[in-house]
Design an enzyme around this catalytic site. Sequence first.
Site, PDB file in Angstrom:
ATOM      1  N   LYS A  37     -19.023 -35.231 -93.624  1.00  0.00           N
ATOM      2  CA  LYS A  37     -18.571 -34.577 -92.392  1.00  0.00           C
ATOM      3  C   LYS A  37     -19.410 -33.389 -91.942  1.00  0.00           C
ATOM      4  O   LYS A  37     -19.758 -32.529 -92.735  1.00  0.00           O
ATOM      5  CB  LYS A  37     -17.147 -34.073 -92.601  1.00  0.00           C
ATOM      6  CG  LYS A  37     -16.126 -35.188 -92.563  1.00  0.00           C
ATOM      7  CD  LYS A  37     -15.977 -35.727 -91.168  1.00  0.00           C
ATOM      8  CE  LYS A  37     -14.611 -36.347 -91.016  1.00  0.00           C
ATOM      9  NZ  LYS A  37     -14.142 -36.274 -89.678  1.00  0.00           N
ATOM     10  N   GLU A  44     -13.332 -26.859 -81.474  1.00  0.00           N
ATOM     11  CA  GLU A  44     -11.888 -27.129 -81.537  1.00  0.00           C
ATOM     12  C   GLU A  44     -11.107 -25.819 -81.495  1.00  0.00           C
ATOM     13  O   GLU A  44     -10.034 -25.727 -80.886  1.00  0.00           O
ATOM     14  CB  GLU A  44     -11.564 -27.912 -82.811  1.00  0.00           C
ATOM     15  CG  GLU A  44     -12.161 -29.325 -82.768  1.00  0.00           C
ATOM     16  CD  GLU A  44     -12.236 -29.974 -84.142  1.00  0.00           C
ATOM     17  OE1 GLU A  44     -11.369 -29.707 -84.985  1.00  0.00           O
ATOM     18  OE2 GLU A  44     -13.175 -30.755 -84.371  1.00  0.00           O
ATOM     19  N   ASN A  93     -18.362 -31.227 -88.816  1.00  0.00           N
ATOM     20  CA  ASN A  93     -17.368 -31.165 -87.735  1.00  0.00           C
ATOM     21  C   ASN A  93     -17.642 -30.025 -86.749  1.00  0.00           C
ATOM     22  O   ASN A  93     -18.063 -28.944 -87.158  1.00  0.00           O
ATOM     23  CB  ASN A  93     -15.976 -30.950 -88.335  1.00  0.00           C
ATOM     24  CG  ASN A  93     -15.563 -32.097 -89.220  1.00  0.00           C
ATOM     25  OD1 ASN A  93     -15.895 -33.247 -88.942  1.00  0.00           O
ATOM     26  ND2 ASN A  93     -14.859 -31.785 -90.293  1.00  0.00           N
ATOM     27  N   HIS A 125     -10.705 -40.996 -65.628  1.00  0.00           N
ATOM     28  CA  HIS A 125      -9.682 -41.548 -66.552  1.00  0.00           C
ATOM     29  C   HIS A 125     -10.291 -41.850 -67.913  1.00  0.00           C
ATOM     30  O   HIS A 125      -9.837 -42.754 -68.611  1.00  0.00           O
ATOM     31  CB  HIS A 125      -9.036 -42.816 -65.972  1.00  0.00           C
ATOM     32  CG  HIS A 125      -8.684 -42.682 -64.521  1.00  0.00           C
ATOM     33  ND1 HIS A 125      -7.519 -42.092 -64.089  1.00  0.00           N
ATOM     34  CD2 HIS A 125      -9.383 -43.005 -63.401  1.00  0.00           C
ATOM     35  CE1 HIS A 125      -7.505 -42.077 -62.759  1.00  0.00           C
ATOM     36  NE2 HIS A 125      -8.625 -42.622 -62.330  1.00  0.00           N
ATOM     37  N   SER A 179     -16.267 -30.812 -94.588  1.00  0.00           N
ATOM     38  CA  SER A 179     -14.937 -31.160 -95.086  1.00  0.00           C
ATOM     39  C   SER A 179     -14.912 -30.953 -96.586  1.00  0.00           C
ATOM     40  O   SER A 179     -15.907 -31.184 -97.269  1.00  0.00           O
ATOM     41  CB  SER A 179     -14.638 -32.623 -94.742  1.00  0.00           C
ATOM     42  OG  SER A 179     -13.693 -33.158 -95.651  1.00  0.00           O
ATOM     43  N   GLN A 200       4.665  -0.301 -73.722  1.00  0.00           N
ATOM     44  CA  GLN A 200       3.728  -0.036 -74.820  1.00  0.00           C
ATOM     45  C   GLN A 200       3.175  -1.350 -75.411  1.00  0.00           C
ATOM     46  O   GLN A 200       2.074  -1.410 -75.922  1.00  0.00           O
ATOM     47  CB  GLN A 200       4.457   0.762 -75.902  1.00  0.00           C
ATOM     48  CG  GLN A 200       3.685   0.957 -77.180  1.00  0.00           C
ATOM     49  CD  GLN A 200       4.358   1.981 -78.068  1.00  0.00           C
ATOM     50  OE1 GLN A 200       4.379   3.155 -77.730  1.00  0.00           O
ATOM     51  NE2 GLN A 200       4.917   1.554 -79.178  1.00  0.00           N
TER      52      GLN A 200
HETATM   53  N1  ARG Z   1       2.321   4.718 -76.461  1.00  0.00           N
HETATM   54  C1  ARG Z   1       2.965   4.576 -75.192  1.00  0.00           C
HETATM   55  C2  ARG Z   1       2.364   3.407 -74.423  1.00  0.00           C
HETATM   56  O1  ARG Z   1       1.452   2.837 -74.883  1.00  0.00           O
HETATM   57  C3  ARG Z   1       2.857   5.823 -74.405  1.00  0.00           C
HETATM   58  C4  ARG Z   1       3.885   6.757 -74.898  1.00  0.00           C
HETATM   59  C5  ARG Z   1       4.882   7.030 -73.908  1.00  0.00           C
HETATM   60  N2  ARG Z   1       6.033   7.452 -74.621  1.00  0.00           N
HETATM   61  C6  ARG Z   1       7.143   7.905 -74.051  1.00  0.00           C
HETATM   62  N3  ARG Z   1       8.106   8.165 -74.815  1.00  0.00           N
HETATM   63  N4  ARG Z   1       7.230   8.012 -72.774  1.00  0.00           N
HETATM   64  O2  ARG Z   1       2.844   3.022 -73.401  1.00  0.00           O
END
Ligand code: ARG
Length: 457
Positions: A283, A290, A285, A156, A277, A322
């Site tokens: 200071k 952090e 730091n 604590h 600072s 993606q």
């Molecule tokens: N750049 C895409 C990815 O990182 C892969 C592309 C797949 N594109 C598609 N039209 N199926 O997932």
Amino acid sequence: MGKMWGGVFNKNVEDSVLQYTSSINIDKLLAKFDIEYSIVHAMALEKAGLVSKQELNDIVRILKELSKNFEENNIKISEDIEDIHTFIENYLIEKLKNTAYKLHAGRSRNDQIMVSVRLYCKQDLELIIDKINKMIKAILKIADANKNIIIPAYTHLQHAQPVLFSHYLIAYINMFKRDIERLSEAVNRLDVLPAGSAACTGTSVNLDLDFIAKKLGFSKISDNSLDAVSDRDFIAEILSGLSILFMHFSRLAEDLILWYSQEFNIISIDESFCTGSSIMPHKKNPDALELIRGNSSKIYGNLFSILTLLKGLPLSYNRDLQLDKEFLFPSINTAVGTLDILIFLFDKVKINTESVDKLLKDEKLYITDVAEFLVYKGMPFREAHEVIGKVYKHCVENKMKFSDMSLSELKKFSGLFDDKVFSLFNPNKSVNSKVTLNSTNPDIVSRKISELLKEFK
Ligand code: ARG
């Protein structure tokens, strides 16, 4: 720049849409892995009879040249390209014309991206695990060099009982060992080749997947093409492992920040680790600590982002996926950078023995030992707890120390007290009195340090 698709389109895609859907800014980091995989894929096509020996040699030569150019930073990628796969294919087409058109048989970017990302994860997680090992060694070095230094332990955030500084450090080493285990298990589970899945159902091109796996260093081959192109569990698992690692980092950073504060003054941190600072001239730091504490929030955020991205997503590949890289890559970079900083820091930490000795004069730290003393004299623990509580209250009310009490005064609280009780207000005696195998007893901790030194040679 050419696209990997277009035949079915009557119109050009809007620039803004192309820009919105492009991933080149983030996936260019995968160039090395995509080239490595493309070379092996070309070999597999040659084995399948779809590319001649001469064509294979040409493809490999150009891809190696491109790889070297990437290494030497000789490549400029324009922003209007869709992704790294398109860039690499375009480069080949520019150099080899028709031969290059053959390379994409039997694969889709959906499985291609998974091969590259998994290769990247394997490499970078090994790097992170290696750096955690180095950090453990640096912590261990301090533990070993300061084996017998005692500090107050806190519960604590209040003084609890004396503890070996090395015992405290080993607590963190234990956490980091578990982090290594977690990340290693993630590497083991993601070590699966997704090639052969193509868009999502597999391919009629007879790719020798064992050959591809062996060449790329995968130990397993995926057994379901739908799963292979849509599985991002491994990214959630890595980010979960990194989140737990950063939770540990944040606790360590917080302990160090507190210990470095004027109020605790348990450690000194080298000036080279601190920043100043702009207004307060005095200071120095611990900003880096952090920021380590703060960076954990980014990793947690990325874990939640990938889980949310995947929630309710239908099989199989969807373009949402993606975005996984936007959560994964910065997290890995932050982990690598943080580990470098911590390794540097541990080389520079010193314990302020004088001020620690002052803290250890607080008699509260020994009160539990006094209760256990009465237990050894035959008093049930609950009763001893009550008796010592009353003695302590008496001391507080009369503004005196426990050790200022005379034996006859103490005997008014319990006839079981004797002279030996006054020797208990001693940090060495306190840690030596602990006997359980996980305790801060110096012999036990020393043995533990020797074991760890062997483990982390
Ligand atoms: N750049 C895409 C990815 O990182 C892969 C592309 C797949 N594109 C598609 N039209 N199926 O997932």
